[in-house]
Every structure is written in structure tokens, then in C-alpha cells.
Design a protein around this motif. Structure first.
Motif, mmCIF file in Angstrom:
data_model
loop_
_atom_site.group_PDB
_atom_site.id
_atom_site.type_symbol
_atom_site.label_atom_id
_atom_site.label_comp_id
_atom_site.label_asym_id
_atom_site.label_seq_id
_atom_site.Cartn_x
_atom_site.Cartn_y
_atom_site.Cartn_z
ATOM 1 N N SER A 30 0.656 -1.031 -0.438
ATOM 2 C CA SER A 30 0.018 -0.273 -0.394
ATOM 3 C C SER A 30 0.627 1.152 0.474
ATOM 4 N N GLU A 31 -0.532 2.621 -0.411
ATOM 5 C CA GLU A 31 0.722 3.771 0.039
ATOM 6 C C GLU A 31 1.668 3.585 1.216
ATOM 7 N N MET A 32 0.506 3.225 1.887
ATOM 8 C CA MET A 32 1.400 3.731 3.483
ATOM 9 C C MET A 32 2.743 3.137 4.037
ATOM 10 N N ASP A 33 2.648 1.650 3.212
ATOM 11 C CA ASP A 33 3.949 0.567 3.033
ATOM 12 C C ASP A 33 4.772 1.131 2.714
ATOM 13 N N LEU A 34 4.710 2.126 1.580
ATOM 14 C CA LEU A 34 5.520 2.309 0.661
ATOM 15 C C LEU A 34 5.831 3.775 1.777
ATOM 16 N N ARG A 35 5.305 4.404 2.148
ATOM 17 C CA ARG A 35 5.699 5.550 2.948
ATOM 18 C C ARG A 35 7.189 4.876 3.983
ATOM 19 N N VAL A 36 6.266 4.177 4.713
ATOM 20 C CA VAL A 36 7.092 2.993 5.895
ATOM 21 C C VAL A 36 8.305 2.757 5.662
ATOM 22 N N SER A 37 8.588 2.762 4.815
ATOM 23 C CA SER A 37 9.822 1.625 4.160
ATOM 24 C C SER A 37 10.459 2.788 4.066
ATOM 25 N N GLN A 84 12.996 -1.030 0.417
ATOM 26 C CA GLN A 84 12.672 -1.258 -0.460
ATOM 27 C C GLN A 84 11.053 -0.921 -1.048
ATOM 28 N N GLY A 85 10.572 -1.780 0.014
ATOM 29 C CA GLY A 85 9.023 -1.715 0.110
ATOM 30 C C GLY A 85 8.897 -2.694 -0.275
ATOM 31 N N LYS A 86 9.716 -3.818 -0.761
ATOM 32 C CA LYS A 86 9.495 -5.822 -1.050
ATOM 33 C C LYS A 86 8.663 -6.170 -0.356
ATOM 34 N N ASN A 87 9.166 -6.009 0.815
ATOM 35 C CA ASN A 87 8.436 -6.428 2.221
ATOM 36 C C ASN A 87 8.145 -6.095 3.248
ATOM 37 N N ARG A 88 6.792 -6.048 3.717
ATOM 38 C CA ARG A 88 5.952 -5.657 4.760
ATOM 39 C C ARG A 88 6.511 -5.611 5.854
ATOM 40 N N ILE A 89 6.891 -4.594 6.964
ATOM 41 C CA ILE A 89 7.336 -5.182 8.402
ATOM 42 C C ILE A 89 5.903 -5.049 8.816
ATOM 43 N N LEU A 118 16.921 3.404 16.684
ATOM 44 C CA LEU A 118 17.052 4.881 15.981
ATOM 45 C C LEU A 118 17.092 6.092 16.605
ATOM 46 N N GLY A 119 16.347 5.661 17.668
ATOM 47 C CA GLY A 119 15.832 6.443 18.693
ATOM 48 C C GLY A 119 15.302 7.827 18.225
ATOM 49 N N VAL A 120 14.031 7.105 17.802
ATOM 50 C CA VAL A 120 13.018 7.289 17.321
ATOM 51 C C VAL A 120 11.544 6.886 17.394
ATOM 52 N N SER A 121 10.875 7.778 17.330
ATOM 53 C CA SER A 121 9.533 7.974 17.570
ATOM 54 C C SER A 121 8.342 7.207 16.109
ATOM 55 N N LEU A 122 7.609 5.943 16.460
ATOM 56 C CA LEU A 122 7.036 5.896 15.724
ATOM 57 C C LEU A 122 6.364 6.406 14.923
ATOM 58 N N ALA A 123 5.676 7.298 14.905
ATOM 59 C CA ALA A 123 5.318 8.299 14.692
ATOM 60 C C ALA A 123 6.091 8.845 12.956
ATOM 61 N N VAL A 124 7.771 8.531 12.925
ATOM 62 C CA VAL A 124 8.089 9.099 12.758
ATOM 63 C C VAL A 124 8.133 8.616 11.153
ATOM 64 N N PHE A 125 8.187 6.756 10.942
ATOM 65 C CA PHE A 125 7.912 6.118 9.979
ATOM 66 C C PHE A 125 6.040 6.097 9.030
ATOM 67 N N PHE A 126 5.763 6.955 9.926
ATOM 68 C CA PHE A 126 4.364 7.332 9.212
ATOM 69 C C PHE A 126 3.682 9.069 8.509
#
Length: 120
Positions: free
Chosen positions: A13-20, A53-58, A70-78
Motif C-alpha cells: 500500500s501507499e502507507m507501506d511504501l511511506r514506512v519503507s 525498498q518496500g518489497k516486504n512489509r514490516i 534509531l532513537g526515533v518515535s514510531l510516528a516518524v515512519f508515518f
């Protein structure tokens, strides 16, 4: 018409690619290589590369482990791909954590004394 494909075979999904994309940006901002981060979270560097690369979902659990490392919040990925990842101070803190992680245990007392002196 229904989608007869198994869920695992659907395109990301678009969100999967954003997280990647954000994962790769966060790893680079932390100054870590694929090999370094993968080793810290118990993955092969090839698998981490597939996530970036977005080839696999995390999974949520793995994403949490990576964010912690990485010392970041989960929100960073979204956030949007254009959103700034962090501030110069937070980048410096991540760099310091990375450097400190490579210091031999026998030297840590000296490092702690220096850091305390900087705070006083």
C-alpha cells in the motif's frame, strides 16, 4: 469482482511504501549502515534492504524495535516523506549514542565522567 490473490501477494500500500522510505531516511540519519542496523535488530542486511525498498512489509513489533534502536518515535515512519526527520540536536544525540556503543566497557567510566562534566 473480488480480489482472489492471497494477502501476501498484494502490492504494498501507499502507507507501506511511506514506512519503507522513512525507514531508510531514519537509518541514514542515524549514521548506520544496513549491516549495522540489521545486526542490532536481528535481521540480515538483505532482509532489511527488502523492508527499505518496500518489497516486504514490516511487522509492528519489528518497526518498534527499529524505532527504538534509531532513537526515533514510531510516528516518524508515518509522516510524509518530505517531513523533516528530526532536529540537529536529535541527530547529534543519535550520533553520540552510536559512538558510545562502540566504546569498550573498560572506558565507559571515563566517558560518563566527561559527559557529567559537560552537563555541569
Amino acid at each position: 469482482m473480488t480480489d482472489d490473490k492471497p494477502k501476501a501477494l498484494r502490492a504494498p500500500s501507499e502507507m507501506d511504501l511511506r514506512v519503507s522510505a522513512r525507514l531508510k531516511v531514519a537509518r541514514r540519519a542515524a549514521g548506520l549502515t544496513l549491516v549495522e542496523l540489521a545486526g542490532r535488530v536481528g535481521l540480515s542486511h538483505q532482509q532489511l534492504q527488502k523492508y527499505e525498498q518496500g518489497k516486504n512489509r514490516i511487522s509492528a513489533g519489528l518497526l518498534y524495535s527499529i524505532a527504538s534502536e534509531l532513537g526515533v518515535s514510531l510516528a516518524v515512519f508515518f509522516e510524509s516523506a518530505q517531513a523533516p526527520l528530526d532536529t540537529p540536536a536529535s541527530r547529534a544525540r543519535r550520533q553520540a549514542r552510536h559512538i558510545i556503543s562502540r566504546i569498550p566497557d573498560a572506558e565507559m567510566d571515563r566517558v560518563v565522567r566527561v559527559l557529567k562534566a559537560l552537563c555541569d
